[in-house]
Write an enzyme that holds these catalytic residues in place. Structure first.
Site, short mmCIF file in Angstrom:
data_model
loop_
_atom_site.label_atom_id
_atom_site.label_comp_id
_atom_site.label_asym_id
_atom_site.label_seq_id
_atom_site.Cartn_x
_atom_site.Cartn_y
_atom_site.Cartn_z
N SER A 136 0.82 -1.20 0.00
CA SER A 136 0.00 0.00 0.00
C SER A 136 0.86 1.26 0.00
CB SER A 136 -0.91 0.02 1.24
OG SER A 136 -1.54 1.27 1.40
N ARG A 195 -14.73 6.17 9.84
CA ARG A 195 -14.44 4.93 10.56
C ARG A 195 -14.61 5.18 12.05
NH1 ARG A 195 -9.21 3.64 6.64
NH2 ARG A 195 -10.40 3.94 4.71
N HIS A 300 -13.62 -1.18 -0.93
CA HIS A 300 -12.57 -0.85 0.03
C HIS A 300 -12.78 -1.56 1.37
CE1 HIS A 300 -9.17 2.14 0.08
NE2 HIS A 300 -9.14 1.76 1.35
N ARG A 303 -14.83 0.21 4.03
CA ARG A 303 -14.19 1.23 4.86
C ARG A 303 -14.39 2.65 4.32
NH1 ARG A 303 -10.49 -1.19 8.26
NH2 ARG A 303 -8.90 0.44 8.17
N ASP A 331 -12.50 -8.14 -4.34
CA ASP A 331 -12.13 -8.25 -2.93
C ASP A 331 -13.34 -7.84 -2.09
OD1 ASP A 331 -12.26 -5.46 -2.61
OD2 ASP A 331 -10.10 -5.18 -2.51
N MET A 335 -13.62 -14.61 3.54
CA MET A 335 -13.20 -15.21 4.81
C MET A 335 -13.04 -16.73 4.71
SD MET A 335 -12.85 -12.94 7.34
CE MET A 335 -13.34 -13.68 8.91
#
Length: 419
Positions: A136, A195, A300, A303, A331, A335
């Site tokens: 990132s 957030r 994202h 987020r 994405d 999980m």
């Protein structure tokens, strides 16, 4: 009448199997983790609340993340029978190179905050597994540091276009010089999402010691020992630190980014160019026509914009619109290896894991990331065998039904109400 007898000591001994105790605490807890949720539970126990919540949380009411995970849970598989699959091939060619598995590690910011090994652990585990690793812009290991950790593997770089464009351009040139083969141009962050967990925790970079953080640290001394005895936690590629995550993002990001910026980056970057953060069919088609090499359907990780579209639900329609020859990745919400199999069946060329990787990192550093990959690999292979397919190429939409809990109201009905 049941015939009874005294237990035979020899037979009792055959039933009594004592497992050799594992003295390595890290290996013991990681071996006991059978799912990504298990790794998440370990991570939560071992990581201070602010750092864990930064990883685990999403924007506002966290509806986007919840819905994305629910979408994968609401999958019905349709296995074929009498189709032997004694071995399965999980490899895939993606963006001009190989990957041993149909997923790579997504870009994550502030990674050394979660566990001090940070991106080095992720890059090293990706190299060992033969999958791509993405660094990132907000990473805590430099471009060159990731290259050193993964010298022969596939490294990708995620780029934010910032207010000071030259910073972004220079990062792009550095990634190219270091041999990174793919650039993920992220377009869903003109400003920071709200957030709320971070705000409530007073989370900042670097972490600030308060009475609350000190109390929270008492049962987690190992995290603080690592934090205080390793190099200072800071952005490896940016000089700005200090403040909440939202404040840092708002100071760096630019809400005016446009297709003009895409054209500039395309001219600078010599490798594959992927646009990350695509959330509708129309943009997918326009980007294909603009000549990029692929897209990542992503909100994202929930987020940014809460109540954003669910990438997995978008996938079949996007695939139909852009055709079979354009790279589409997904994405958000992954999980389980079965999630990845379902995505490939419905048209994804590849997937990216973010939180799943970080849960492993927090649970056990590099070994924890290795465990994440091993869990997902096992779930992918088992799901493929149970479906009766030997390779990813055999997966098709007929293997999956997307069950829906959220059924959209038709536009026609909405317009009728308005009138």
């Amino acid at each position: 009448m049941v015939q009874r007898q005294l237990p035979n000591p020899a037979e009792l001994l055959e039933l009594m199997k004592f497992k050799k105790p594992e003295l390595d605490g890290r290996k013991r807890r990681l071996d006991a983790a059978l799912t990504i949720d298990d790794l998440r539970s370990i991570a939560k126990r071992r990581t201070p609340k602010a750092a864990f919540d930064y990883t685990d949380g999403a924007a506002e009411g966290e509806l986007s993340l919840t819905r994305a995970r629910q979408a994968f849970q609401d999958v019905e598989f349709h296995p074929g029978i009498l189709r032997p699959a004694p071995t399965v091939d999980t490899s895939v060619d993606i963006l001009g190179g190989p990957s041993a598995l149909p997923f790579g590690i997504a870009p994550t910011g502030f990674t050394r905050l979660m566990q001090t090994e940070g991106e080095v652990a992720g890059a090293g585990a990706a190299a060992a597994a033969g999958i791509p690793f993405t660094l990132s812009t907000l990473g805590t290991t430099s471009i060159e540091g990731v290259k050193a950790a993964n010298p022969q593997g596939r490294n990708w770089f995620q780029l934010y276009v910032m207010r000071d464009r030259e910073i972004s351009y220079e990062l792009t040139r550095r990634a190219a010089a270091a041999g990174f083969d793919t650039l993920q141009f992220t377009v869903d962050t003109p400003v920071a999402g709200a957030r709320l967990r971070d705000k409530r925790n007073g989370f900042s970079i670097p972490p600030q010691l308060t009475l609350g953080t000190i109390i929270n640290a008492i049962p987690r001394p190992w995290w603080w020992f690592d934090f205080l005895t390793t190099p200072k936690l800071e952005f490896a590629s940016l000089s700005t630190t200090g403040g909440t995550v939202g404040e840092l993002l708002d100071a760096a990001m630019d809400p005016t980014i446009s297709y003009d910026d895409l054209a500039v980056i395309r001219d600078i970057w010599p490798g594959k160019l992927v646009i990350k953060g695509v959330q509708n069919v129309e943009d997918s088609v326009r980007l294909r026509d603009a000549g990029v090499d692929g897209i990542v359907l992503s909100n994202h990780g929930g987020r940014q914009l809460d109540r954003a579209p669910i990438p997995f639900h978008l996938l079949p329609e996007v695939r139909k619109a852009v055709g079979d020859d354009f790279t589409v990745m997904v994405d958000t919400g992954i999980m389980n290896g079965a999630d990845i199999v379902a995505a490939v069946a419905l048209g994804a060329d590849f997937t990216l894991i973010g939180r799943a990787y970080l849960y492993g990192l927090m649970a056990g550093g590099r070994q924890g990331v290795d465990r994440t990959i091993a869990i997902l690999r096992g779930e992918i292979e088992r799901t493929m065998r149970l479906l009766g397919v030997s390779s990813l190429a055999e997966l098709e939409p007929g293997h999956v039904t997307q069950l829906t809990r959220l059924v959209p109201v038709s536009r026609a009905a909405t317009e009728a109400v308005v009138r």
